[in-house]
Design a protein around this motif. Structure first.
Motif, short mmCIF file in Angstrom:
data_model
loop_
_atom_site.label_atom_id
_atom_site.label_comp_id
_atom_site.label_asym_id
_atom_site.label_seq_id
_atom_site.Cartn_x
_atom_site.Cartn_y
_atom_site.Cartn_z
N PRO A 84 0.80 -1.23 0.00
CA PRO A 84 0.00 0.00 0.00
C PRO A 84 0.83 1.28 0.00
CG PRO A 84 -0.16 -1.14 2.11
CD PRO A 84 0.52 -2.07 1.16
N TRP A 85 2.13 1.19 0.28
CA TRP A 85 2.94 2.40 0.35
C TRP A 85 3.66 2.69 -0.95
CZ3 TRP A 85 5.13 0.65 5.72
CH2 TRP A 85 4.10 0.80 6.67
N GLN A 86 3.29 1.95 -2.01
CA GLN A 86 4.00 2.15 -3.27
C GLN A 86 3.24 3.10 -4.21
OE1 GLN A 86 6.98 1.03 -2.93
NE2 GLN A 86 6.20 0.13 -1.02
N THR A 87 2.11 3.63 -3.74
CA THR A 87 1.38 4.58 -4.58
C THR A 87 1.85 5.99 -4.25
OG1 THR A 87 -0.35 4.82 -2.93
CG2 THR A 87 -0.67 3.10 -4.59
N ASP A 88 1.56 6.93 -5.15
CA ASP A 88 1.97 8.32 -4.93
C ASP A 88 1.42 8.87 -3.63
OD1 ASP A 88 3.50 8.43 -7.14
OD2 ASP A 88 1.96 9.31 -8.45
N SER A 89 0.16 8.49 -3.29
CA SER A 89 -0.48 9.07 -2.11
C SER A 89 0.26 8.71 -0.82
CB SER A 89 -1.92 8.57 -1.99
OG SER A 89 -2.56 8.64 -3.22
N TYR A 90 0.84 7.50 -0.77
CA TYR A 90 1.42 7.05 0.49
C TYR A 90 2.93 6.81 0.39
CZ TYR A 90 -3.49 6.75 1.39
OH TYR A 90 -4.81 7.08 1.50
N ARG A 91 3.56 7.40 -0.63
CA ARG A 91 5.01 7.31 -0.81
C ARG A 91 5.75 7.77 0.45
NH1 ARG A 91 6.64 4.62 -4.85
NH2 ARG A 91 5.57 5.86 -6.43
N GLU A 92 5.14 8.75 1.12
CA GLU A 92 5.72 9.31 2.34
C GLU A 92 5.96 8.22 3.40
OE1 GLU A 92 4.28 12.61 5.52
OE2 GLU A 92 3.27 12.62 3.56
N CYS A 93 5.02 7.28 3.50
CA CYS A 93 5.15 6.20 4.48
C CYS A 93 6.34 5.30 4.13
CB CYS A 93 3.88 5.36 4.54
SG CYS A 93 2.44 6.31 4.97
N GLN A 94 6.52 5.04 2.83
CA GLN A 94 7.66 4.24 2.39
C GLN A 94 8.95 4.95 2.82
OE1 GLN A 94 7.98 1.31 1.07
NE2 GLN A 94 10.08 1.31 0.29
N GLY A 95 8.99 6.28 2.67
CA GLY A 95 10.15 7.07 3.08
C GLY A 95 10.39 6.94 4.58
N ASP A 96 9.30 7.05 5.37
CA ASP A 96 9.42 6.90 6.83
C ASP A 96 10.00 5.53 7.17
OD1 ASP A 96 8.38 9.39 7.20
OD2 ASP A 96 6.33 8.70 7.66
N LEU A 97 9.47 4.50 6.49
CA LEU A 97 9.92 3.13 6.76
C LEU A 97 11.43 3.02 6.53
CD1 LEU A 97 9.51 0.07 7.26
CD2 LEU A 97 8.94 -0.16 4.83
N MET A 98 11.90 3.54 5.39
CA MET A 98 13.32 3.41 5.07
C MET A 98 14.17 4.15 6.11
SD MET A 98 13.13 1.51 2.53
CE MET A 98 14.78 1.48 1.86
N ARG A 99 13.72 5.34 6.52
CA ARG A 99 14.46 6.15 7.47
C ARG A 99 14.58 5.42 8.83
NH1 ARG A 99 12.68 10.62 9.93
NH2 ARG A 99 10.64 10.43 8.93
N TYR A 100 13.41 4.96 9.34
CA TYR A 100 13.42 4.29 10.65
C TYR A 100 14.16 2.96 10.58
CZ TYR A 100 10.23 7.58 12.90
OH TYR A 100 9.67 8.69 13.45
#
Ligand SMILES: [Zn+2]
Ligand SMILES: [Zn+2]
Length: 566
Positions: free
Chosen positions: A301-317
């Motif tokens: 679900p984090w691979q769409t434009d709307s939720y790309r931010e969550c993918q970024g958070d995941l990578m950072r944490y």
């Protein structure tokens, strides 16, 4: 005087070509003919439509706006038509709250029967919970005293010292009523001695009298302390006049019919609101490809434009916590996978929130259409953990009809150990709860209720209920639907099943002077079952109704009083 036939003049609905005829009432008439001859146009679009239209006209204009109104059929004149009911094969039901049980009204009858005639068992100890009266208490006491070789006993009742009274004041008030002995005190509760007497049949009258007074003073509670040879009190036997297990000190609500209905807020399980299932998230769908790494987008679900931010958070944490982002999901250790899905805390606390909090946040936005669509892709429908699919509050399932033998005959297997032996009492109680009855094939339910003997004396209303349940179950078996269960959802039924259920409901309502219009009841039926359906049709006719059946099955034609070949 009413005519004993229906007169139709110049019917031109659809492909009918000016049909004029008289149809005798109180007969089973089969309408047949080749395809396109206008069988349905005559039976449904003309006769049923007109019968229904006239019936609706008898309601007030206010009520009429809620009823389906049919167009006036193309016909010059129809006389002598009774109110009409179509028993057709369309299944209008789309809600999961409609089941075979609600369609047949059996659920309504069963909830009334459970409220009137079922026995409650304690969820703590599995013993029957009864309302005690001085008489039943006396019998129980004599039995216990006999087996325990007890002699004397203290009969006591509890009095709670109210907040606005001192204990001394309460003791003085009691003394003024003649109660001078307090057996023991537990916090604010005084156990007041009503009587000290020998539990023998000779003392029956005084024992009953003492129990009656103690129940009254104790607002329905008494404790009886058997005394040993030295006059020392042993552990008490506790009794209660309301639905209360004195042994476990558990209170139960009085049964109201809606306690047994998942369509009522009183009965519906609080967790799933009576659906039996709860919406969850299927994490197998959230991480559909376990060969992907976190960096490659394992969390879908984090691979769409709307939720790309969550993918970024995941990578950072993940980098901060040392969770590898370049290893396939299946190669991550379990704790790491759980960290991704469960997170470590709220995003407000600047923590990794995980997939679970992400979905919880989405749920709060589910009033928006596109969020609902997104959620639906990851939905799971899990069995409700509270009621395990029973749809009802736990209390409702403690009420049982029949005994262990009835349950065995109905094919319900229960754990063999006796209740109260450390086993969860609910699974090993005798008899059948309402969920058991709902899950029984109707043929087994028919056998069960025919054999069921409810504790005497039954009042007239309960007798009537039981008779009604028996006859409705019998009708369903007679039309060959014995394999269905009452909890079967209506929307999963075939057209033929719906029609036969409606037929039995018509039988159950004992209508007279009604025109029943049926559409090919033979469809999908074994010839043996067809005999039974014909028997039901005959019974409806003999009860004073008229039947018009669109059909080309030979068996039905042979059973008809008259055949109309278009
Ligand atoms: Zn108990
Ligand atoms: Zn539930």
């Amino acid at each position: 005087m009413a005519k004993d036939y229906i007169f139709v003049e110049d019917a031109r609905q659809n492909n009918l070509k000016g049909l004029t005829l008289k149809l005798p009432l109180n007969e089973l008439i089969v309408v047949t003919g080749v395809s396109g001859s206008g069988k349905s146009s005559f039976a449904f679009d003309t006769l049923y439509a007109e019968g229904q239209r006239r019936y609706v006209e008898t309601f007030s204009p206010y009520a009429r706006q809620f009823l389906d109104r049919m167009d006036k059929p193309r016909v010059a004149r129809i006389d002598g038509i009774p109110p009409a009911i179509a028993v057709d094969q369309t299944n209008p039901v789309r809600t999961s709250r409609s089941t075979v049980g609600t369609m047949t009204e059996l659920n309504d009858h069963l909830k009334l029967l459970f409220a009137r005639a079922a026995q409650l068992y304690c969820q703590g100890c599995g013993r029957p919970v009864r309302r005690d009266t001085p008489e039943t208490l006396y019998r129980e006491l004599s039995a216990r005293a006999a087996t325990a070789h007890e002699g004397k006993a203290l009969i006591t009742f509890p009095v709670t010292v109210p907040d606005n009274f001192s204990e001394q004041e309460v003791r003085e008030l009691l003394a003024r009523q003649g109660y001078t002995r307090i057996h023991r005190q537990d916090g604010a509760v005084l156990e007041v001695v009503q009587a000290r007497l020998r539990l023998t049949p000779q003392r029956r009258a005084s024992i009953v009298e003492a129990l009656e007074a103690a129940l009254k003073q104790g607002h329905g509670r008494v404790a009886v302390y058997p005394l040993d040879a030295h006059g020392e009190a042993r552990s008490p036997w506790r009794y209660s006049a309301d639905l209360h297990c004195a042994e476990c000190d558990l209170h139960y609500r009085d049964p109201v019919p809606n306690l047994f209905s998942f369509n009522s807020p009183i009965g519906a399980c609080a967790t799933c609101r009576g659906f039996g299932r709860i919406l969850g998230i299927d994490y197998g769908l959230v991480v559909p490809d376990t060969n992907k790494t976190l960096a490659q987008g394992a969390v879908k679900p984090w691979q769409t434009d709307s939720y790309r931010e969550c993918q970024g958070d995941l990578m950072r944490y993940a980098r901060k916590r040392g969770v590898p982002t370049d290893v396939p999901w299946h190669a991550l250790i379990r704790a790491q996978q759980e960290w991704v899905l469960e997170g470590e805390g709220s995003w407000k606390d600047k923590c990794w929130y995980g997939a679970r909090r992400f979905f919880e946040w989405l749920e709060t936005k589910s009033y928006r259409m596109h969020i609902r669509v997104l959620l639906s892709r990851y939905r799971s429908y899990d069995l409700c953990p509270q009621c395990r699919g029973a749809r009802l509050k736990p209390d409702a399932l403690l009420w049982r009809l029949g005994d262990a033998a009835d349950a065995r005959r109905a094919g319900i297997t229960r754990p063999d150990h006796p209740p109260g032996n450390g086993a969860p009492a609910r699974t090993s109680l005798p008899g059948l709860n309402i969920q058991d009855v709902m899950q029984l094939p109707i043929s087994a339910g028919h056998t069960l209720f025919d054999a069921l003997r409810l504790p005497a004396p039954l009042d007239a209303a309960t007798e009537l209920l039981l008779a009604e349940i028996r006859s409705r179950l019998r009708y369903l078996v007679e039309v060959g639907l014995g394999y269905l269960t009452l909890d079967r959802q209506s929307r999963t039924l075939s057209g033929g099943e719906v029609q036969r259920i409606n037929l039995t409901t018509a039988l159950g309502t004992s209508l007279v002077n009604t025109l029943f219009v049926l559409d090919e009841p033979s469809i999908g039926l074994h010839p043996r079952d067809m005999d039974r359906v014909i028997a039901v049709l005959h019974r409806l006719r003999d009860a004073g109704n008229s039947l018009l059946v669109v059909e080309h099955d030979r068996q039905v034609m042979l059973a008809a009083d008259r055949i109309l070949d278009l």
